[in-house]
Design a protein around this motif. Sequence first.
Motif, PDB file in Angstrom:
ATOM      1  N   ILE A 117      11.410  21.118  28.004  1.00  0.00           N
ATOM      2  CA  ILE A 117      11.818  21.663  26.718  1.00  0.00           C
ATOM      3  C   ILE A 117      11.228  23.058  26.575  1.00  0.00           C
ATOM      4  O   ILE A 117      10.286  23.425  27.285  1.00  0.00           O
ATOM      5  N   ARG A 118      11.775  23.839  25.633  1.00  0.00           N
ATOM      6  CA  ARG A 118      11.305  25.190  25.389  1.00  0.00           C
ATOM      7  C   ARG A 118      11.076  25.389  23.893  1.00  0.00           C
ATOM      8  O   ARG A 118      11.951  25.048  23.078  1.00  0.00           O
ATOM      9  N   VAL A 119       9.908  25.908  23.561  1.00  0.00           N
ATOM     10  CA  VAL A 119       9.609  26.348  22.204  1.00  0.00           C
ATOM     11  C   VAL A 119       9.533  27.866  22.252  1.00  0.00           C
ATOM     12  O   VAL A 119       8.843  28.430  23.110  1.00  0.00           O
ATOM     13  N   ALA A 120      10.249  28.533  21.351  1.00  0.00           N
ATOM     14  CA  ALA A 120      10.320  29.991  21.393  1.00  0.00           C
ATOM     15  C   ALA A 120       9.686  30.604  20.159  1.00  0.00           C
ATOM     16  O   ALA A 120       9.857  30.114  19.038  1.00  0.00           O
ATOM     17  N   SER A 121       8.973  31.691  20.370  1.00  0.00           N
ATOM     18  CA  SER A 121       8.509  32.534  19.281  1.00  0.00           C
ATOM     19  C   SER A 121       9.683  33.326  18.725  1.00  0.00           C
ATOM     20  O   SER A 121      10.651  33.615  19.438  1.00  0.00           O
ATOM     21  N   THR A 122       9.598  33.693  17.466  1.00  0.00           N
ATOM     22  CA  THR A 122      10.633  34.545  16.883  1.00  0.00           C
ATOM     23  C   THR A 122      10.666  35.917  17.548  1.00  0.00           C
ATOM     24  O   THR A 122      11.632  36.669  17.374  1.00  0.00           O
ATOM     25  N   ALA A 123       9.629  36.232  18.340  1.00  0.00           N
ATOM     26  CA  ALA A 123       9.607  37.501  19.079  1.00  0.00           C
ATOM     27  C   ALA A 123      10.318  37.399  20.424  1.00  0.00           C
ATOM     28  O   ALA A 123      10.472  38.408  21.113  1.00  0.00           O
ATOM     29  N   ALA A 124      10.774  36.219  20.797  1.00  0.00           N
ATOM     30  CA  ALA A 124      11.398  36.027  22.107  1.00  0.00           C
ATOM     31  C   ALA A 124      12.809  36.626  22.135  1.00  0.00           C
ATOM     32  O   ALA A 124      13.540  36.574  21.140  1.00  0.00           O
ATOM     33  N   VAL A 125      13.159  37.161  23.288  1.00  0.00           N
ATOM     34  CA  VAL A 125      14.512  37.652  23.552  1.00  0.00           C
ATOM     35  C   VAL A 125      14.945  37.093  24.898  1.00  0.00           C
ATOM     36  O   VAL A 125      14.184  37.162  25.880  1.00  0.00           O
ATOM     37  N   VAL A 179       9.462  29.020  16.364  1.00  0.00           N
ATOM     38  CA  VAL A 179       8.300  29.113  15.473  1.00  0.00           C
ATOM     39  C   VAL A 179       7.841  30.564  15.388  1.00  0.00           C
ATOM     40  O   VAL A 179       8.254  31.404  16.195  1.00  0.00           O
ATOM     41  N   GLU A 180       6.989  30.846  14.434  1.00  0.00           N
ATOM     42  CA  GLU A 180       6.408  32.173  14.318  1.00  0.00           C
ATOM     43  C   GLU A 180       5.448  32.422  15.483  1.00  0.00           C
ATOM     44  O   GLU A 180       4.901  31.470  16.059  1.00  0.00           O
ATOM     45  N   PRO A 181       5.226  33.686  15.861  1.00  0.00           N
ATOM     46  CA  PRO A 181       4.395  33.980  17.038  1.00  0.00           C
ATOM     47  C   PRO A 181       3.023  33.326  17.033  1.00  0.00           C
ATOM     48  O   PRO A 181       2.583  32.794  18.061  1.00  0.00           O
ATOM     49  N   ASP A 182       2.340  33.310  15.878  1.00  0.00           N
ATOM     50  CA  ASP A 182       0.997  32.732  15.857  1.00  0.00           C
ATOM     51  C   ASP A 182       1.008  31.213  15.889  1.00  0.00           C
ATOM     52  O   ASP A 182      -0.045  30.583  16.049  1.00  0.00           O
ATOM     53  N   GLU A 183       2.179  30.615  15.773  1.00  0.00           N
ATOM     54  CA  GLU A 183       2.301  29.153  15.831  1.00  0.00           C
ATOM     55  C   GLU A 183       2.749  28.666  17.200  1.00  0.00           C
ATOM     56  O   GLU A 183       2.777  27.456  17.453  1.00  0.00           O
ATOM     57  N   LEU A 184       3.093  29.593  18.101  1.00  0.00           N
ATOM     58  CA  LEU A 184       3.745  29.196  19.352  1.00  0.00           C
ATOM     59  C   LEU A 184       2.859  28.325  20.233  1.00  0.00           C
ATOM     60  O   LEU A 184       3.216  27.184  20.555  1.00  0.00           O
ATOM     61  N   LEU A 185       1.716  28.856  20.661  1.00  0.00           N
ATOM     62  CA  LEU A 185       0.858  28.061  21.545  1.00  0.00           C
ATOM     63  C   LEU A 185       0.319  26.816  20.856  1.00  0.00           C
ATOM     64  O   LEU A 185       0.277  25.739  21.487  1.00  0.00           O
ATOM     65  N   PRO A 186      -0.115  26.897  19.588  1.00  0.00           N
ATOM     66  CA  PRO A 186      -0.524  25.644  18.933  1.00  0.00           C
ATOM     67  C   PRO A 186       0.561  24.580  18.939  1.00  0.00           C
ATOM     68  O   PRO A 186       0.282  23.397  19.165  1.00  0.00           O
ATOM     69  N   ARG A 187       1.816  24.982  18.707  1.00  0.00           N
ATOM     70  CA  ARG A 187       2.900  23.993  18.694  1.00  0.00           C
ATOM     71  C   ARG A 187       3.156  23.442  20.089  1.00  0.00           C
ATOM     72  O   ARG A 187       3.335  22.225  20.270  1.00  0.00           O
ATOM     73  N   ALA A 188       3.179  24.309  21.111  1.00  0.00           N
ATOM     74  CA  ALA A 188       3.392  23.839  22.477  1.00  0.00           C
ATOM     75  C   ALA A 188       2.280  22.885  22.899  1.00  0.00           C
ATOM     76  O   ALA A 188       2.534  21.852  23.539  1.00  0.00           O
ATOM     77  N   ARG A 189       1.035  23.227  22.542  1.00  0.00           N
ATOM     78  CA  ARG A 189      -0.085  22.351  22.891  1.00  0.00           C
ATOM     79  C   ARG A 189      -0.023  21.041  22.126  1.00  0.00           C
ATOM     80  O   ARG A 189      -0.395  19.985  22.656  1.00  0.00           O
ATOM     81  N   GLU A 190       0.445  21.085  20.890  1.00  0.00           N
ATOM     82  CA  GLU A 190       0.599  19.857  20.113  1.00  0.00           C
ATOM     83  C   GLU A 190       1.597  18.914  20.782  1.00  0.00           C
ATOM     84  O   GLU A 190       1.366  17.696  20.876  1.00  0.00           O
ATOM     85  N   ILE A 191       2.713  19.470  21.240  1.00  0.00           N
ATOM     86  CA  ILE A 191       3.710  18.655  21.943  1.00  0.00           C
ATOM     87  C   ILE A 191       3.106  18.064  23.210  1.00  0.00           C
ATOM     88  O   ILE A 191       3.260  16.863  23.492  1.00  0.00           O
ATOM     89  N   ALA A 192       2.409  18.898  23.995  1.00  0.00           N
ATOM     90  CA  ALA A 192       1.823  18.421  25.248  1.00  0.00           C
ATOM     91  C   ALA A 192       0.774  17.346  24.991  1.00  0.00           C
ATOM     92  O   ALA A 192       0.707  16.344  25.724  1.00  0.00           O
TER      93      ALA A 192
END
Length: 256
Positions: A117-125, A179-192
């Motif tokens: 799965i992929r979680v993307a920051s709003t800064a992703a292109v 998710v917002e940029p500052d939420e990206l890694l916390p959310r990915a780690r939460e899923i993992a």
Amino acid sequence: MSNIESSLDDGVFEIVLNRPERLNALVPELMTELSDAVAAAAGPEVKAVVLTGSGRGFSTGGDLRAPRPPLEPASRRLRQLYHPAVIELVRLQKPVVAAVNGPVMGAGLSIAAAADIRVASTAAVFAGGFVDVGLAADTGTTFLLSRSMTYADAFHFLSLGQRVDAHEARRIGLVNEVVEPDELLPRAREIARSWAARPGVGIPSVKALLQAVTHNDLEQQLELEARIADVAANHPERARARAAKVEAIRKPGPDA
């Protein structure tokens, strides 16, 4: 400086593409180190994997400024330098979440798409990038995108050389969450961590079963599910989890 950084914390193995000065553009050394990191993630102490990029980007694909390795034709470079890491990521029997933090294109998109799965920051292109330089899609892009996108959406995206933001990527199936940029890694780690906390072989079995759907008919899939059911049911963690669940049901509540 290593091209890949990795760490293990409570069953979650984190892999970071680490060429931030080049937006984690891919070079042979990085691909080799990525293969080594994925091999390390196969160890029994790893329950789930987070894959991301350092700095402002995930990966902009092959580094066009780097010296070209002396491997011709192009198919030889692909087979020797790019294919192994993608194959190992897809075949890894641990769930993988890609945290897409910024631009991702070309073979970098293939690496992200190789995650479950992929979680993307709003800064992703997101961009294919191949047709813009006269190339066909490679590094498994067509296979990997077809796992989450319709044929029409994948063809539209790749053939027109589209660049899409995270919300459009979510709409066409490229990503699962935004998710917002500052939420990206916390959310990915939460899923993992959620995956890592599950007992037995349920999560890797779901991954194996869903991958098998592409080449199984219904009867073959039913048989594979039945065989895996025996493996899962007899796993010691499954037995402990079931016993704990039964005990919790039997335990009288506060009003009993």
